[in-house]
Design an enzyme around this catalytic site. Structure first.
Site, PDB file in Angstrom:
ATOM      1  N   GLY A 138      13.104  24.074   3.290  1.00  0.00           N
ATOM      2  CA  GLY A 138      12.742  23.564   2.271  1.00  0.00           C
ATOM      3  C   GLY A 138      11.769  24.248   1.958  1.00  0.00           C
ATOM      4  N   LYS A 155      10.288  12.087  11.877  1.00  0.00           N
ATOM      5  CA  LYS A 155       9.607  12.699  12.155  1.00  0.00           C
ATOM      6  C   LYS A 155       9.147  13.527  13.520  1.00  0.00           C
ATOM      7  CE  LYS A 155       8.716  15.522   8.650  1.00  0.00           C
ATOM      8  NZ  LYS A 155       8.866  16.967   8.813  1.00  0.00           N
ATOM      9  N   TYR A 201      10.046   7.017   8.436  1.00  0.00           N
ATOM     10  CA  TYR A 201       9.329   8.177   8.461  1.00  0.00           C
ATOM     11  C   TYR A 201       9.273   9.057   9.623  1.00  0.00           C
ATOM     12  CZ  TYR A 201       6.593  12.084   7.004  1.00  0.00           C
ATOM     13  OH  TYR A 201       6.282  13.445   7.175  1.00  0.00           O
ATOM     14  N   SER A 256       4.305  15.848  11.517  1.00  0.00           N
ATOM     15  CA  SER A 256       3.696  14.246  10.911  1.00  0.00           C
ATOM     16  C   SER A 256       2.619  13.597  11.711  1.00  0.00           C
ATOM     17  CB  SER A 256       4.090  13.858   9.818  1.00  0.00           C
ATOM     18  OG  SER A 256       3.826  13.474   9.128  1.00  0.00           O
ATOM     19  N   ALA A 312      12.237  21.655   5.860  1.00  0.00           N
ATOM     20  CA  ALA A 312      13.488  20.732   4.910  1.00  0.00           C
ATOM     21  C   ALA A 312      13.396  19.357   5.452  1.00  0.00           C
ATOM     22  CB  ALA A 312      14.604  21.143   5.339  1.00  0.00           C
ATOM     23  N   ALA A 313      13.146  18.011   4.761  1.00  0.00           N
ATOM     24  CA  ALA A 313      13.067  16.743   5.101  1.00  0.00           C
ATOM     25  C   ALA A 313      12.600  15.890   3.805  1.00  0.00           C
ATOM     26  CB  ALA A 313      11.750  16.938   5.983  1.00  0.00           C
ATOM     27  N   ILE A 367       4.781  22.536   0.906  1.00  0.00           N
ATOM     28  CA  ILE A 367       4.583  23.550   1.444  1.00  0.00           C
ATOM     29  C   ILE A 367       4.873  24.992   2.007  1.00  0.00           C
ATOM     30  CG2 ILE A 367       3.949  23.350   3.897  1.00  0.00           C
ATOM     31  CD1 ILE A 367       3.274  20.542   4.222  1.00  0.00           C
TER      32      ILE A 367
END
Ligand code: UD1
Length: 379
Positions: free
Chosen positions: A9, A187, A183, A124, A81-82, A14
């Site tokens: 990612g 995570k 989500y 997260s 990557a997400a 980021i």
């Protein structure tokens, strides 16, 4: 030869800042990125902000062949990557579980064949659900949730079982996880998968729980990006930001430069394998405060936020970081003060155009029953 770090990612917001930070520290950087259209636009193109010194592999983290290839000769991995939208995750389940969970599983299987010196995984603050809070008598509470009935009445604040208000306080890593969105669930899966498999196969792994990252290069045209970037896109189009609930919900906005530095520390520090760290600023700010601050730096004070009194399913009320553990164990300290970070963001925004898809995204959530209008009883 200097160490080669793979950033999954890494063409994103980021990841690209992390690439810069790693290059500045003398590392070589490889990026594996699918150039997702929601982030990078309909024509998959490398973003201009990505350093030319980065070696780019365009590919999906769910594709074992692409991942194996990207891992060749790599010393360490930062897995960023997400899919990242809380609201969107509540309907695009397959996409979120696919990229976030399956993608991580594919990466880990490839790492078993080709272990690395260090794996850092981006988790997260959403894994906490509601952040820590305190009762009037001083006792700390966890596991609080707002009921549907409460939200329908527009009683946005967290309450104890007797309806007495709770006061939010900084959330440490020991706060129990309580997953409030698809989500958040994915995570948590990413974090646990990496730590568990890392421990079983002696791949030293560190998980970082990012709070609300902001800064230049955020994907402005993505209506499911973070709130600051969405507000920026609205202001750039001379529209007022749309604020959920009453705008008094609090978050911890942390500069992307601090996040990138924390990733570097997590790659470098000895003795932190298997640990989890909060990466935030430690400072709570309400959504209305950040809307006002953004308006100020962009000279858009005339555009008063539209406060909708709507709840977005998956959202939590308050969460901000206790960064004591990261300070003590990682040597992390947030360095970018919010006003300075916003100025930097505004400077970058002056050269940007943003397609504003907010109305569409809001409609998409509402059509699926994923927003709920609270009555104004509590106001
Ligand atoms: C965000 C990130 C998530 C990251 C987490 C870490 C996104 C989309 N989400 O989640 O990837 O892991 O931080 O802390 O980047 N809001 C509005 N109006 C808007 C959009 C949002 O009022 O137009 C409100 C939301 O209802 C919520 C708050 O702003 O109360 C923050 O929302 P959001 O930026 O989506 O962030 P998180 O859910 O905190």
């Amino acid at each position: 030869m200097s160490e080669l770090v793979l950033v999954t990612g890494g063409a994103g917001f980021i990841g690209s800042h992390l690439a810069d930070a790693l290059l500045a520290r003398g590392r070589r950087v490889r990026v594996l990125d699918a150039l997702s259209p929601q982030v990078h636009g309909p024509e998959p193109r490398l973003p201009a902000y990505l350093s030319r010194e980065v070696e780019v592999h365009v590919g999906d983290v769910r594709d074992p062949a692409a991942v194996r290839k990207a891992l060749a000769g790599v010393d360490a991995v930062v897995h960023l990557a997400a899919e990242v939208g809380v609201g969107q995750s509540m309907y695009a389940l397959e996409r979120y579980v696919g990229t976030n969970d399956v993608g991580t599983a594919v990466l880990l299987e490839a790492l078993l064949e080709r272990p690395v010196r260090r794996l850092v995984v981006a988790s997260s603050m959403s894994v906490y659900g509601e952040g820590r809070c305190r009762r009037a008598d001083g006792r700390l509470v966890s596991g609080v949730r707002r009921s549907r009935a409460q939200l329908e009445r527009g009683r946005w604040e967290l309450e104890d079982e007797d309806g007495a208000p709770l006061t939010p306080v900084p959330t440490p890593e020991t706060h129990p996880c309580e997953l409030a969105s698809v989500y958040a669930l994915t995570k948590y899966d990413q974090e646990r998968l990496c730590l568990m498999v890392g421990a079983a196969y002696s791949i030293p792994t560190v998980a970082l729980r990012f709070f609300n990252a902001y800064g230049p290069r955020q994907a402005l045209s993505n209506p499911y990006t973070g709130v600051l970037a969405i507000f920026a896109a609205r202001y750039l189009n001379d529209r007022a930001p749309v604020v959920f609930e009453d705008g008094q919900q609090r978050r911890d906005f942390v500069s992307v430069h601090d996040i990138a530095r924390a990733c570097c520390l997590a790659l470098e520090r000895d003795g932190v394998e298997g640990e989890v760290f909060n990466v935030g600023s430690g400072q709570p700010r309400t959504v209305l405060e950040v809307a006002a601050a953004m308006a100020r730096v962009l000279g858009k004070e005339g555009l008063a936020p539209e406060v909708t009194g709507e709840y977005r399913f998956g959202d939590i009320r308050h969460c901000f970081a206790d960064v004591t553990r990261a300070r003590q164990r990682l040597g992390y300290a947030p360095e970018v003060d919010f006003e300075a970070g916003l100025e930097e963001l505004a400077e970058w925004l002056r050269g940007q155009r943003a397609a504003d898809h907010v109305a569409l995204a809001r409609q998409e959530l509402s059509n699926r029953g994923l927003t709920l209008l609270g009555s104004s009883e509590a106001a």
